[in-house]
Design a protein around this motif. Sequence first.
Motif, mmCIF file in Angstrom:
data_model
loop_
_atom_site.group_PDB
_atom_site.id
_atom_site.type_symbol
_atom_site.label_atom_id
_atom_site.label_comp_id
_atom_site.label_asym_id
_atom_site.label_seq_id
_atom_site.Cartn_x
_atom_site.Cartn_y
_atom_site.Cartn_z
ATOM 1 N N ALA A 1 -15.657 6.729 -17.823
ATOM 2 C CA ALA A 1 -16.119 7.753 -18.090
ATOM 3 C C ALA A 1 -16.992 7.863 -17.921
ATOM 4 C CB ALA A 1 -14.866 9.096 -18.488
ATOM 5 N N LEU A 2 -17.172 7.139 -19.564
ATOM 6 C CA LEU A 2 -19.096 7.895 -19.938
ATOM 7 C C LEU A 2 -20.025 6.448 -19.029
ATOM 8 C CD1 LEU A 2 -17.518 7.444 -23.965
ATOM 9 C CD2 LEU A 2 -19.335 9.450 -23.049
ATOM 10 N N GLY A 3 -19.335 5.608 -18.850
ATOM 11 C CA GLY A 3 -19.891 4.636 -17.907
ATOM 12 C C GLY A 3 -20.584 4.401 -16.990
ATOM 13 N N LYS A 4 -19.305 5.801 -16.214
ATOM 14 C CA LYS A 4 -20.001 5.999 -14.627
ATOM 15 C C LYS A 4 -20.907 7.403 -15.313
ATOM 16 C CE LYS A 4 -16.683 7.003 -12.041
ATOM 17 N NZ LYS A 4 -15.489 6.798 -11.318
ATOM 18 N N GLU A 5 -21.092 7.741 -15.729
ATOM 19 C CA GLU A 5 -21.811 9.482 -16.040
ATOM 20 C C GLU A 5 -23.795 8.883 -15.386
ATOM 21 O OE1 GLU A 5 -21.717 11.719 -19.299
ATOM 22 O OE2 GLU A 5 -19.791 11.962 -18.752
ATOM 23 N N SER A 6 -23.666 7.846 -16.194
ATOM 24 C CA SER A 6 -25.094 7.375 -16.087
ATOM 25 C C SER A 6 -25.036 5.905 -15.853
ATOM 26 C CB SER A 6 -26.050 8.097 -16.849
ATOM 27 O OG SER A 6 -26.132 7.764 -17.841
ATOM 28 N N ASP A 7 -26.259 5.106 -15.202
ATOM 29 C CA ASP A 7 -26.618 4.000 -15.893
ATOM 30 C C ASP A 7 -27.128 3.502 -17.370
ATOM 31 O OD1 ASP A 7 -25.608 3.199 -13.427
ATOM 32 O OD2 ASP A 7 -28.385 3.114 -12.225
ATOM 33 N N ARG A 8 -27.535 4.288 -17.407
ATOM 34 C CA ARG A 8 -27.793 4.703 -18.902
ATOM 35 C C ARG A 8 -26.597 4.138 -20.245
ATOM 36 N NH1 ARG A 8 -28.605 7.123 -24.003
ATOM 37 N NH2 ARG A 8 -30.448 5.954 -24.583
ATOM 38 N N ASN A 9 -25.625 5.473 -20.010
ATOM 39 C CA ASN A 9 -24.184 5.043 -20.649
ATOM 40 C C ASN A 9 -23.962 3.711 -20.222
ATOM 41 O OD1 ASN A 9 -24.936 8.142 -21.213
ATOM 42 N ND2 ASN A 9 -23.288 8.509 -20.374
ATOM 43 N N ARG A 10 -23.865 3.296 -19.472
ATOM 44 C CA ARG A 10 -23.608 1.888 -19.012
ATOM 45 C C ARG A 10 -23.711 0.904 -19.463
ATOM 46 N NH1 ARG A 10 -23.216 -2.719 -16.142
ATOM 47 N NH2 ARG A 10 -25.435 -2.619 -15.285
ATOM 48 N N ARG A 11 -25.634 0.591 -19.629
ATOM 49 C CA ARG A 11 -26.279 -0.400 -20.020
ATOM 50 C C ARG A 11 -26.086 0.078 -22.013
ATOM 51 N NH1 ARG A 11 -30.155 0.984 -16.984
ATOM 52 N NH2 ARG A 11 -30.884 2.171 -17.879
ATOM 53 N N CYS A 12 -25.590 1.209 -22.025
ATOM 54 C CA CYS A 12 -25.306 0.910 -23.660
ATOM 55 C C CYS A 12 -23.834 0.615 -24.312
ATOM 56 C CB CYS A 12 -25.302 2.423 -24.571
ATOM 57 S SG CYS A 12 -27.321 3.457 -23.785
ATOM 58 N N LEU A 13 -22.908 0.948 -23.263
ATOM 59 C CA LEU A 13 -21.613 0.006 -23.245
ATOM 60 C C LEU A 13 -20.995 -0.926 -23.500
ATOM 61 C CD1 LEU A 13 -20.154 3.424 -21.628
ATOM 62 C CD2 LEU A 13 -19.311 2.886 -24.247
ATOM 63 N N ALA A 14 -21.888 -1.814 -22.391
ATOM 64 C CA ALA A 14 -21.736 -3.093 -22.133
ATOM 65 C C ALA A 14 -22.599 -4.071 -23.477
ATOM 66 C CB ALA A 14 -23.118 -3.852 -20.785
ATOM 67 N N ALA A 15 -23.797 -3.168 -23.728
ATOM 68 C CA ALA A 15 -24.523 -3.715 -24.647
ATOM 69 C C ALA A 15 -23.666 -3.985 -26.223
ATOM 70 C CB ALA A 15 -25.925 -3.161 -25.612
ATOM 71 N N ALA A 16 -22.756 -3.044 -25.932
ATOM 72 C CA ALA A 16 -21.954 -2.765 -27.583
ATOM 73 C C ALA A 16 -20.573 -3.207 -27.517
ATOM 74 C CB ALA A 16 -21.694 -1.143 -27.863
ATOM 75 N N GLY A 17 -20.909 -3.953 -26.022
ATOM 76 C CA GLY A 17 -19.430 -5.092 -26.158
ATOM 77 C C GLY A 17 -18.298 -4.215 -25.538
ATOM 78 N N ALA A 18 -18.406 -3.890 -24.490
ATOM 79 C CA ALA A 18 -17.233 -3.216 -24.248
ATOM 80 C C ALA A 18 -16.365 -4.224 -23.130
ATOM 81 C CB ALA A 18 -17.953 -2.267 -22.652
ATOM 82 N N ALA A 19 -17.596 -4.892 -22.175
ATOM 83 C CA ALA A 19 -16.461 -6.372 -21.805
ATOM 84 C C ALA A 19 -15.351 -6.881 -22.667
ATOM 85 C CB ALA A 19 -17.694 -6.949 -20.669
ATOM 86 N N ARG A 20 -16.222 -7.896 -23.478
ATOM 87 C CA ARG A 20 -15.445 -7.917 -25.082
ATOM 88 C C ARG A 20 -14.228 -7.192 -25.443
ATOM 89 N NH1 ARG A 20 -21.134 -9.579 -26.166
ATOM 90 N NH2 ARG A 20 -20.284 -8.608 -27.518
#
Length: 452
Positions: A154-173
């Motif tokens: 849900a946080l990632g869907k709010e904005s591209d910036r949120n998605r990039r922050c979560l991806a950089a924090a290792g969300a996929a792993r």
Amino acid sequence: MVLPMSRATRAASRLVPEIPLLRRSSKQTAPEEVAVPAHFVCPISLDLMRDPVTAPTGITYDRESVEGWLARGNARCPVTGRPLRLADLVPNHATRRMIQDWCVANRAAGVERVPTPKVPLADADAAEAVAAVSRAAARGDAAACGAAAARARALGKESDRNRRCLAAAGAARALAAAFARFAGERVDGATGAVSAALGEVLAAMTAFFPLDDEARRCIASPASLKSLVSVVSHGGDIAARAAAAIVLRELASSADAHTLDAVVARTPGMCDALVGLVRRPVSAPATKAALVTAYYLAAASDRAAARLGESGAVAALVELLVDADKGTSEKALAALDAVLGAGAGAGLAAARAHALAVPVLVKKMFRVSDMATEFAVSALWRLCRAGDAGAAACRAEALRVGAFQKLLLLLQVGCGGVTKDRASELLKTLNGSRASVECIETADFKGLKRPF
């Protein structure tokens, strides 16, 4: 001398003064276009700002525009040329409230109010959201893990910036590791909590593509693959099945031929699951993901092509192609061509025995796309090139449904590379049978009965 007016003339004279009044009353004045104040316009997008932020240079931008500018590798203020970082941007609440008031004041002119933007996710908050997924998975709490994955999504869907922050924090792993943690339980007979958690984890994972190497290794483990296939085959939730198919597509599109062959070897139910998803669609994204996965598997592995042929992929693909749209047609034709490329296997035999295979391929040669033409010609070439009775029957059917004329037109219109070579070879092959076969102009599906 004044001539007397007739009754009709007097009536007309009375109506004449009323005509301008009628015209004025029926005229609809179009609303004037409202000019946006210059200080409400973003210097980058030149549109009304929705979430104004101010840089240290004193310039105010729309957040989405300036963040996109920085994400493309620009490190300077677009207006002043001075250095600019993402962390330097400060929300301009005063300007945002002024914009909202202006929108309300001009509502009658069709201006919609700018909604109050949500606070963007900070790096520390992104790290905490990812850590919550990992902690819940480590202690085996499926319900908490699913809730944490849903929040990250849900946080990632709010904005591209949120998605990039979560991806950089290792969300996929973190999500891939969480899926691997509960995958064994899914294979052995998952409870409702585990099934729901796996569905949430898969849905969240699709928001953080492309997966890095570590995440792909977690998902490509034997237990994880079996669990993915299980979700695709008979997952309780439609969204979970679609997400599992999309994750499989991501794995298949990023792996080499050796890896894909090994995946098929140790996951025997994968091809059956993909064919089942094509036969009984749950959603358009799931069907397209299954088609792309089948294409990559069949193109990279003869073992996969053979298993897809044995699983009834040809009949499912041909039936799907009859009424498919452009995107689905391209993917289904690609998968069909890859399955037929395995040689004289079950797929090739099934296509030659199928009443709709040749008519569908001829029908899809034109008016879809260049990609569809390429795959349709290639698949028809595979069906007709051999010297056995099955290939001869395909050649006769192709002539009956107008393949010769369409191939001639294709070469006249222009095509290149392998498509041109195979179209020319097909013409030569079909030319020898033209005398004994009655040709028709178009392929008509109305007179053909579907075998299932």
